[in-house]
Scaffold this motif. Structure first.
Motif, short mmCIF file in Angstrom:
data_model
loop_
_atom_site.label_atom_id
_atom_site.label_comp_id
_atom_site.label_asym_id
_atom_site.label_seq_id
_atom_site.Cartn_x
_atom_site.Cartn_y
_atom_site.Cartn_z
N ASN A 210 33.10 45.24 51.20
CA ASN A 210 33.87 46.33 51.98
C ASN A 210 35.17 45.99 53.04
O ASN A 210 36.11 46.75 52.93
N GLU A 211 35.14 44.74 53.20
CA GLU A 211 36.50 44.15 53.88
C GLU A 211 37.62 44.56 53.07
O GLU A 211 38.75 44.65 53.28
N VAL A 212 37.25 43.79 51.87
CA VAL A 212 38.36 43.75 50.78
C VAL A 212 38.61 45.35 50.35
O VAL A 212 40.09 45.43 50.23
N ARG A 213 37.89 46.09 50.48
CA ARG A 213 38.15 47.50 49.93
C ARG A 213 39.11 48.11 51.11
O ARG A 213 40.26 48.79 50.84
N PHE A 214 38.90 47.66 52.41
CA PHE A 214 39.73 48.08 53.37
C PHE A 214 41.18 47.50 53.43
O PHE A 214 42.07 48.21 53.57
N LEU A 215 41.24 46.32 53.06
CA LEU A 215 42.55 45.61 52.99
C LEU A 215 43.32 46.24 51.65
O LEU A 215 44.52 46.33 51.66
N GLU A 216 42.59 46.35 50.54
CA GLU A 216 43.21 46.86 49.53
C GLU A 216 43.82 48.47 49.72
O GLU A 216 45.00 48.55 49.50
N ASN A 217 43.11 49.25 50.43
CA ASN A 217 43.85 50.59 50.91
C ASN A 217 44.77 50.45 51.74
O ASN A 217 45.90 51.21 51.84
N TYR A 218 44.70 49.47 52.78
CA TYR A 218 45.73 49.32 53.65
C TYR A 218 47.09 49.10 52.67
O TYR A 218 48.12 49.27 53.15
N VAL A 232 54.12 43.99 44.58
CA VAL A 232 52.89 43.76 45.27
C VAL A 232 51.81 43.64 44.62
O VAL A 232 51.57 44.65 43.55
N THR A 233 51.01 42.82 44.64
CA THR A 233 49.90 42.46 43.77
C THR A 233 48.83 42.07 44.50
O THR A 233 48.73 41.34 45.85
N PHE A 234 47.46 42.50 44.27
CA PHE A 234 46.36 42.44 45.17
C PHE A 234 45.17 42.38 44.14
O PHE A 234 44.87 43.06 43.39
N THR A 235 44.71 41.07 43.97
CA THR A 235 43.28 40.64 43.20
C THR A 235 42.27 40.02 44.14
O THR A 235 42.53 39.60 45.29
N TYR A 236 41.19 40.44 43.64
CA TYR A 236 39.91 39.88 44.24
C TYR A 236 38.76 39.58 43.31
O TYR A 236 38.71 40.32 42.18
N GLU A 237 38.23 38.34 43.51
CA GLU A 237 37.13 37.77 42.82
C GLU A 237 36.02 38.00 43.67
O GLU A 237 35.79 37.04 44.48
N PRO A 238 35.00 38.90 43.36
CA PRO A 238 33.68 39.15 44.23
C PRO A 238 32.79 38.05 44.03
O PRO A 238 32.95 37.30 42.67
N PRO A 239 32.21 37.69 45.10
CA PRO A 239 31.02 36.52 44.92
C PRO A 239 29.90 37.26 44.21
O PRO A 239 29.75 38.49 43.79
N GLU A 240 29.05 35.98 43.63
CA GLU A 240 27.76 36.40 42.89
C GLU A 240 26.91 37.38 43.56
O GLU A 240 26.04 38.16 43.37
N ILE A 272 48.62 39.06 47.20
CA ILE A 272 47.33 38.81 47.96
C ILE A 272 46.25 38.60 46.94
O ILE A 272 45.98 39.33 46.21
N HIS A 273 45.54 37.37 47.24
CA HIS A 273 44.39 37.07 46.37
C HIS A 273 43.28 36.56 47.13
O HIS A 273 43.47 35.66 48.04
N ILE A 274 42.29 37.30 47.18
CA ILE A 274 40.97 36.87 47.62
C ILE A 274 39.92 36.32 46.76
O ILE A 274 39.38 37.22 45.86
N PHE A 275 39.09 35.47 46.99
CA PHE A 275 38.08 35.04 46.01
C PHE A 275 37.29 34.09 46.81
O PHE A 275 37.48 33.79 48.04
N THR A 276 36.11 33.76 46.24
CA THR A 276 35.10 32.92 46.72
C THR A 276 34.83 31.63 46.22
O THR A 276 34.95 31.75 44.60
N ILE A 277 34.24 30.55 46.78
CA ILE A 277 34.03 29.17 46.13
C ILE A 277 32.55 28.80 46.55
O ILE A 277 32.65 28.33 47.81
#
Length: 340
Positions: A210-218, A232-240, A272-277
């Motif tokens: 949800n937070e990433v969707r907000f940042l992407e809309n923004y 402008v590029t926005f990428t997100y790798e969601p967690p499992e 902007i790149h958001i991911f999880t490890i």
């Protein structure tokens, strides 16, 4: 501490103290009279304990009147020590019909000193307990105040989304209605979702998706007013598995990227790149570095201070933040790693 638990502990402790004389009264010599005579010691300890617990410590020690506290306690402990010493001699003759024996002076002094020390220990235990409870209450109040302040800061941050951003977005949408109605409708929908998130999603932690969707809309709304030369590029790798995070943590960094990463004449970029490890969340924001002139200090440094403060409050000792300009001065990079 829970009141019921406190009462239970008090009752349990004093029940043990009043039953303790039975541990050294063995054999056929155990009588009610002898037991009651030996109960005087825990009774006096209880008296000293609660006089300190309910009166002396709160009224004098906590208030800083240590002289009165020590004076009253000293007089009380010594008097009760003498009383207990003579009571045992008197009770043996009165209740048990045992003739009073002559006790050597050194032995009498030893028993008297023992009684006084025992009473003094219970006075100190009572004071220590009161101070420990007061410290715990103060610590709980401090933590509640800290939590309330954090919540207030988050609420304030929700309303700090730049009014100029909303005004510019509406103007851009107005212009789009004349040339591209489909894009204008998409922009209105994105703005609606963004405002809904700000106004109605009031949780202290939110789902990362949800937070990433907000940042992407923004981000999408911010790019409406950009020239074609800005990438402008926005990428997100969601967690499992779902991950919960503190909301609006990096919105100031995204806003700064649009403020300082765009040139009206030179090619520019914002990535902007958001991911999880595992359970670690990584926010990576890069932009071309086009700092404002010294005459323009709008928001200068405030966003970074705000992010730092919120990280310290929300993720103490559980985050890493690396940010700064590249060696050639052309790229600004900010990377936040959170241990969830």
């Amino acid at each position: 501490m829970n009141k019921k638990l406190t009462v239970f502990l008090h009752v349990g402790f004093w029940a043990f103290m009043f039953l303790s004389p039975l541990t050294y009264m063995r054999g056929t010599g155990v009588t009610l009279e002898k037991y009651l005579m030996n109960c005087m010691s825990p009774l006096l300890m209880m008296l000293v304990f609660y006089v300190n617990y309910l009166w002396l410590t709160p009224k004098y020690f906590v208030a800083g009147k240590h002289r009165y506290y020590l004076l009253i306690n000293t007089v009380m402990v010594i008097c009760l020590g003498f009383f207990h010493h003579y009571w045992m001699s008197y009770a043996q003759g009165l209740l048990l019909d045992v003739p009073q024996r002559h006790i050597a002076m050194i032995d009498a002094m030893f028993f008297l000193l023992r009684d006084i020390i025992d009473l003094a220990i219970f006075a100190m235990m009572s004071t220590a307990l009161v101070l420990a409870f007061r410290w715990q209450r103060n610590e709980d109040a401090r933590l509640e105040a800290e939590a309330a302040r954090t919540k207030a800061e988050l609420k304030n941050l929700r309303y700090q989304i730049n009014p100029h951003f909303l005004l510019n977005t509406l103007n851009n949408i107005y212009a789009l209605t004349a040339i591209d109605q489909t894009r204008a409708q998409d922009a209105i929908q994105q703005l609606s979702k963004l405002l809904s998130h700000l106004l109605y999603d009031q949780e202290e932690i939110v789902n990362l998706d949800n937070e990433v969707r907000f940042l992407e809309n923004y981000t999408n709304l911010m790019r409406l007013r950009l020239p074609p030369s800005v990438e402008v590029t926005f990428t997100y790798e969601p967690p499992e598995q779902p991950i919960m995070v503190v909301p609006l943590l990096v919105v100031s960094l995204v806003e700064n990227a649009f403020k300082h990463g765009i040139s009206p004449t030179l090619p520019s970029f914002i990535r902007i790149h958001i991911f999880t490890i595992g359970k670690k969340v990584v926010y990576n924001i890069e932009n071309s570095n086009h700092p404002k002139t010294e005459k323009d200090h709008s928001g200068h440094g405030i966003g970074l201070q705000q992010v730092q403060h919120r990280l310290d409050l929300s993720y103490p000792d559980r985050y890493e933040w690396i940010h700064g300009v590249s060696d050639d001065g052309k790229v600004y990079k900010s990377t936040i790693k959170l241990d969830i």
